[in-house]
Design a protein around this motif. Sequence first.
Motif, PDB file in Angstrom:
ATOM      1  N   ASN A  40      48.087  54.071  52.978  1.00 18.54           N
ATOM      2  CA  ASN A  40      48.657  53.121  52.016  1.00 18.54           C
ATOM      3  C   ASN A  40      47.752  51.962  51.632  1.00 18.54           C
ATOM      4  O   ASN A  40      48.030  51.273  50.657  1.00 18.54           O
ATOM      5  N   CYS A  41      46.723  51.713  52.398  1.00 13.44           N
ATOM      6  CA  CYS A  41      45.956  50.489  52.198  1.00 13.44           C
ATOM      7  C   CYS A  41      44.480  50.759  51.913  1.00 13.44           C
ATOM      8  O   CYS A  41      43.837  49.999  51.190  1.00 13.44           O
ATOM      9  N   CYS A  44      42.551  50.601  48.358  1.00  9.37           N
ATOM     10  CA  CYS A  44      42.126  49.311  47.799  1.00  9.37           C
ATOM     11  C   CYS A  44      41.281  48.508  48.787  1.00  9.37           C
ATOM     12  O   CYS A  44      40.387  47.765  48.388  1.00  9.37           O
ATOM     13  N   HIS A  45      41.611  48.624  50.064  1.00  4.77           N
ATOM     14  CA  HIS A  45      40.951  47.749  51.039  1.00  4.77           C
ATOM     15  C   HIS A  45      39.768  48.403  51.748  1.00  4.77           C
ATOM     16  O   HIS A  45      39.033  47.722  52.458  1.00  4.77           O
ATOM     17  N   GLY A  55      38.737  41.980  43.723  1.00  2.00           N
ATOM     18  CA  GLY A  55      39.866  41.132  44.087  1.00  2.00           C
ATOM     19  C   GLY A  55      40.388  41.391  45.488  1.00  2.00           C
ATOM     20  O   GLY A  55      41.079  40.545  46.056  1.00  2.00           O
ATOM     21  N   VAL A  65      40.890  36.337  55.471  1.00  2.00           N
ATOM     22  CA  VAL A  65      42.352  36.229  55.404  1.00  2.00           C
ATOM     23  C   VAL A  65      43.034  36.566  56.729  1.00  2.00           C
ATOM     24  O   VAL A  65      44.154  36.129  56.965  1.00  2.00           O
ATOM     25  N   ARG A  76      53.287  38.441  53.170  1.00  2.00           N
ATOM     26  CA  ARG A  76      52.493  38.796  51.991  1.00  2.00           C
ATOM     27  C   ARG A  76      52.377  40.305  51.816  1.00  2.00           C
ATOM     28  O   ARG A  76      52.402  40.808  50.697  1.00  2.00           O
ATOM     29  N   PHE A  81      51.636  39.614  46.724  1.00  2.00           N
ATOM     30  CA  PHE A  81      51.311  38.264  46.255  1.00  2.00           C
ATOM     31  C   PHE A  81      50.038  38.305  45.440  1.00  2.00           C
ATOM     32  O   PHE A  81      49.305  39.289  45.441  1.00  2.00           O
ATOM     33  N   GLN A  82      49.780  37.231  44.729  1.00  2.00           N
ATOM     34  CA  GLN A  82      48.556  37.126  43.942  1.00  2.00           C
ATOM     35  C   GLN A  82      48.038  35.697  44.009  1.00  2.00           C
ATOM     36  O   GLN A  82      48.764  34.744  43.730  1.00  2.00           O
ATOM     37  N   THR A  83      46.785  35.568  44.407  1.00  2.00           N
ATOM     38  CA  THR A  83      46.132  34.260  44.406  1.00  2.00           C
ATOM     39  C   THR A  83      45.899  33.849  42.958  1.00  2.00           C
ATOM     40  O   THR A  83      45.613  34.698  42.115  1.00  2.00           O
ATOM     41  N   SER A  86      43.161  35.439  40.621  1.00  2.00           N
ATOM     42  CA  SER A  86      42.672  36.694  41.185  1.00  2.00           C
ATOM     43  C   SER A  86      42.828  37.821  40.166  1.00  2.00           C
ATOM     44  O   SER A  86      43.814  37.866  39.433  1.00  2.00           O
ATOM     45  N   MET A  88      43.518  40.840  40.561  1.00  2.00           N
ATOM     46  CA  MET A  88      44.516  41.859  40.870  1.00  2.00           C
ATOM     47  C   MET A  88      45.457  41.378  41.961  1.00  2.00           C
ATOM     48  O   MET A  88      45.056  40.660  42.864  1.00  2.00           O
ATOM     49  N   MET A  90      48.186  41.942  45.161  1.00  2.00           N
ATOM     50  CA  MET A  90      48.511  42.814  46.290  1.00  2.00           C
ATOM     51  C   MET A  90      49.929  43.316  46.035  1.00  2.00           C
ATOM     52  O   MET A  90      50.860  42.523  45.912  1.00  2.00           O
TER      53      MET A  90
END
Length: 125
Positions: A40-41, A44-45, A55, A65, A76, A81-83, A86, A88, A90
Amino acid sequence: MKIKLFTLTVLALVIVMGMIMPQAARANDAKNGAAIYAQNCAACHGADGKGSIPGAPDFTAKDGVLKSPDNVLIERITNGFQTNGSPMAMPPKGGNASLTAQDISDVLVYMRQQFGVFVERRPSR
Ligand code: HEC
Protein backbone atom coordinates in the motif's frame (compact mmCIF):
# COMPACT_ATOMS: atom_id res chain seq x y z
CA MET A 1 0.53 -28.89 49.57
CA LYS A 2 0.27 -30.48 46.12
CA ILE A 3 -2.35 -27.97 45.05
CA LYS A 4 -0.21 -25.09 46.26
CA LEU A 5 2.72 -26.27 44.18
CA PHE A 6 0.46 -26.58 41.13
CA THR A 7 -0.87 -23.08 41.65
CA LEU A 8 2.64 -21.70 41.97
CA THR A 9 3.75 -23.47 38.80
CA VAL A 10 0.80 -22.06 36.86
CA LEU A 11 1.49 -18.60 38.23
CA ALA A 12 5.16 -18.81 37.26
CA LEU A 13 4.19 -19.93 33.75
CA VAL A 14 1.76 -17.06 33.37
CA ILE A 15 4.45 -14.58 34.40
CA VAL A 16 7.03 -16.05 32.02
CA MET A 17 4.51 -16.06 29.14
CA GLY A 18 3.66 -12.46 29.92
CA MET A 19 7.32 -11.59 29.48
CA ILE A 20 7.67 -13.48 26.20
CA MET A 21 4.34 -12.61 24.52
CA PRO A 22 4.78 -8.86 24.00
CA GLN A 23 7.98 -9.53 22.06
CA ALA A 24 6.24 -12.15 19.93
CA ALA A 25 3.45 -9.67 19.30
CA ARG A 26 5.91 -6.98 18.23
CA ALA A 27 7.59 -9.36 15.77
CA ASN A 28 4.18 -10.17 14.25
CA ASP A 29 3.33 -6.48 14.06
CA ALA A 30 6.45 -5.70 12.08
CA LYS A 31 5.84 -8.67 9.77
CA ASN A 32 2.28 -7.58 9.02
CA GLY A 33 3.55 -4.00 8.72
CA ALA A 34 6.11 -5.04 6.12
CA ALA A 35 3.37 -6.64 4.00
CA ILE A 36 1.09 -3.63 4.41
CA TYR A 37 3.92 -1.29 3.42
CA ALA A 38 4.89 -3.30 0.33
CA GLN A 39 1.27 -3.47 -0.87
CA ASN A 40 0.00 0.00 0.00
CA CYS A 41 2.84 2.43 0.55
CA ALA A 42 5.93 1.42 -1.41
CA ALA A 43 4.53 2.63 -4.74
CA CYS A 44 4.83 6.25 -3.55
CA HIS A 45 7.30 5.95 -0.70
CA GLY A 46 9.69 3.43 -2.24
CA ALA A 47 10.78 0.08 -0.80
CA ASP A 48 13.77 1.96 0.66
CA GLY A 49 11.53 4.67 2.19
CA LYS A 50 13.24 7.47 0.34
CA GLY A 51 10.18 8.37 -1.71
CA SER A 52 9.55 7.53 -5.34
CA ILE A 53 7.20 10.34 -6.40
CA PRO A 54 7.58 14.12 -6.16
CA GLY A 55 6.39 15.34 -2.77
CA ALA A 56 6.86 12.06 -0.90
CA PRO A 57 9.14 12.66 2.09
CA ASP A 58 12.39 10.77 2.70
CA PHE A 59 11.57 8.56 5.68
CA THR A 60 15.27 7.83 6.18
CA ALA A 61 16.21 11.50 6.69
CA LYS A 62 17.67 12.04 10.14
CA ASP A 63 15.41 14.97 10.92
CA GLY A 64 12.59 13.59 8.78
CA VAL A 65 8.90 13.04 9.34
CA LEU A 66 9.42 9.90 11.42
CA LYS A 67 10.56 12.15 14.25
CA SER A 68 6.88 12.98 14.86
CA PRO A 69 5.17 11.01 17.65
CA ASP A 70 3.09 7.93 16.83
CA ASN A 71 -0.29 9.61 17.39
CA VAL A 72 0.49 12.36 14.87
CA LEU A 73 1.72 9.95 12.21
CA ILE A 74 -1.14 7.50 12.75
CA GLU A 75 -3.65 10.33 12.38
CA ARG A 76 -2.00 11.49 9.15
CA ILE A 77 -1.75 8.01 7.67
CA THR A 78 -5.39 7.28 8.59
CA ASN A 79 -6.97 10.51 7.38
CA GLY A 80 -4.43 11.65 4.82
CA PHE A 81 -3.01 15.17 4.68
CA GLN A 82 -1.23 17.70 2.52
CA THR A 83 1.49 20.14 3.52
CA ASN A 84 0.96 23.67 2.25
CA GLY A 85 2.42 23.96 -1.24
CA SER A 86 3.19 20.26 -1.52
CA PRO A 87 2.77 18.91 -5.08
CA MET A 88 0.82 15.89 -3.86
CA ALA A 89 -1.32 14.79 -0.92
CA MET A 90 -0.91 11.69 1.20
CA PRO A 91 -4.17 9.74 0.53
CA PRO A 92 -6.11 8.43 3.55
CA LYS A 93 -4.79 4.94 4.43
CA GLY A 94 -2.60 5.12 1.33
CA GLY A 95 -5.77 4.74 -0.72
CA ASN A 96 -6.78 1.38 0.78
CA ALA A 97 -9.91 1.94 2.89
CA SER A 98 -9.83 -1.65 4.16
CA LEU A 99 -6.70 -1.07 6.30
CA THR A 100 -7.51 -1.50 10.01
CA ALA A 101 -6.18 0.53 12.92
CA GLN A 102 -3.99 -2.49 13.70
CA ASP A 103 -2.59 -2.48 10.15
CA ILE A 104 -1.71 1.19 10.46
CA SER A 105 -0.07 0.77 13.82
CA ASP A 106 1.85 -2.24 12.42
CA VAL A 107 3.05 -0.37 9.36
CA LEU A 108 4.39 2.39 11.60
CA VAL A 109 6.28 -0.18 13.72
CA TYR A 110 7.77 -1.51 10.49
CA MET A 111 8.69 1.94 9.18
CA ARG A 112 10.40 2.92 12.42
CA GLN A 113 12.39 -0.32 12.45
CA GLN A 114 13.25 -0.18 8.78
CA PHE A 115 13.83 3.51 8.15
CA GLY A 116 14.19 5.13 11.54
CA VAL A 117 16.59 3.19 13.70
CA PHE A 118 18.79 1.30 11.27
CA VAL A 119 19.27 4.07 8.79
CA GLU A 120 20.93 6.35 11.34
CA ARG A 121 23.75 3.82 11.61
CA ARG A 122 24.36 3.77 7.87
CA PRO A 123 27.47 5.65 6.77
CA SER A 124 26.54 8.89 5.05
CA ARG A 125 27.10 9.06 1.34
C1 HEC B 1 -0.35 7.94 -3.82
C2 HEC B 1 0.90 8.08 -3.16
C3 HEC B 1 1.02 7.68 -1.69
C4 HEC B 1 0.69 6.48 -1.11
C5 HEC B 1 0.09 5.24 -1.77
C6 HEC B 1 1.06 6.59 0.29
N1 HEC B 1 1.58 7.82 0.54
FE1 HEC B 1 2.27 8.51 2.34
N2 HEC B 1 2.62 10.34 1.51
C7 HEC B 1 2.46 10.66 0.17
C8 HEC B 1 2.81 12.04 -0.04
C9 HEC B 1 2.77 12.78 -1.36
C10 HEC B 1 3.19 12.56 1.23
C11 HEC B 1 3.61 14.00 1.56
C12 HEC B 1 2.35 14.83 1.71
C13 HEC B 1 2.63 16.26 2.05
O1 HEC B 1 3.58 16.53 2.81
O2 HEC B 1 1.89 17.12 1.56
C14 HEC B 1 3.07 11.45 2.17
C15 HEC B 1 3.41 11.54 3.50
C16 HEC B 1 3.43 10.48 4.38
C17 HEC B 1 3.91 10.52 5.73
C18 HEC B 1 4.52 11.75 6.41
C19 HEC B 1 3.62 12.35 7.43
C20 HEC B 1 4.16 13.66 7.94
O3 HEC B 1 4.00 13.92 9.12
O4 HEC B 1 4.72 14.44 7.15
C21 HEC B 1 3.77 9.28 6.25
C22 HEC B 1 4.15 8.82 7.66
C23 HEC B 1 3.19 8.45 5.23
N3 HEC B 1 3.01 9.20 4.10
C24 HEC B 1 2.90 7.11 5.39
C25 HEC B 1 2.30 6.33 4.41
C26 HEC B 1 1.88 4.97 4.63
C27 HEC B 1 2.09 4.21 5.91
C28 HEC B 1 1.32 4.54 3.47
C29 HEC B 1 0.71 3.19 3.19
C30 HEC B 1 -0.35 2.75 4.05
C31 HEC B 1 1.38 5.64 2.53
N4 HEC B 1 1.98 6.70 3.13
C32 HEC B 1 0.92 5.58 1.21
C33 HEC B 1 2.02 9.81 -0.82
C34 HEC B 1 1.58 8.51 -0.65
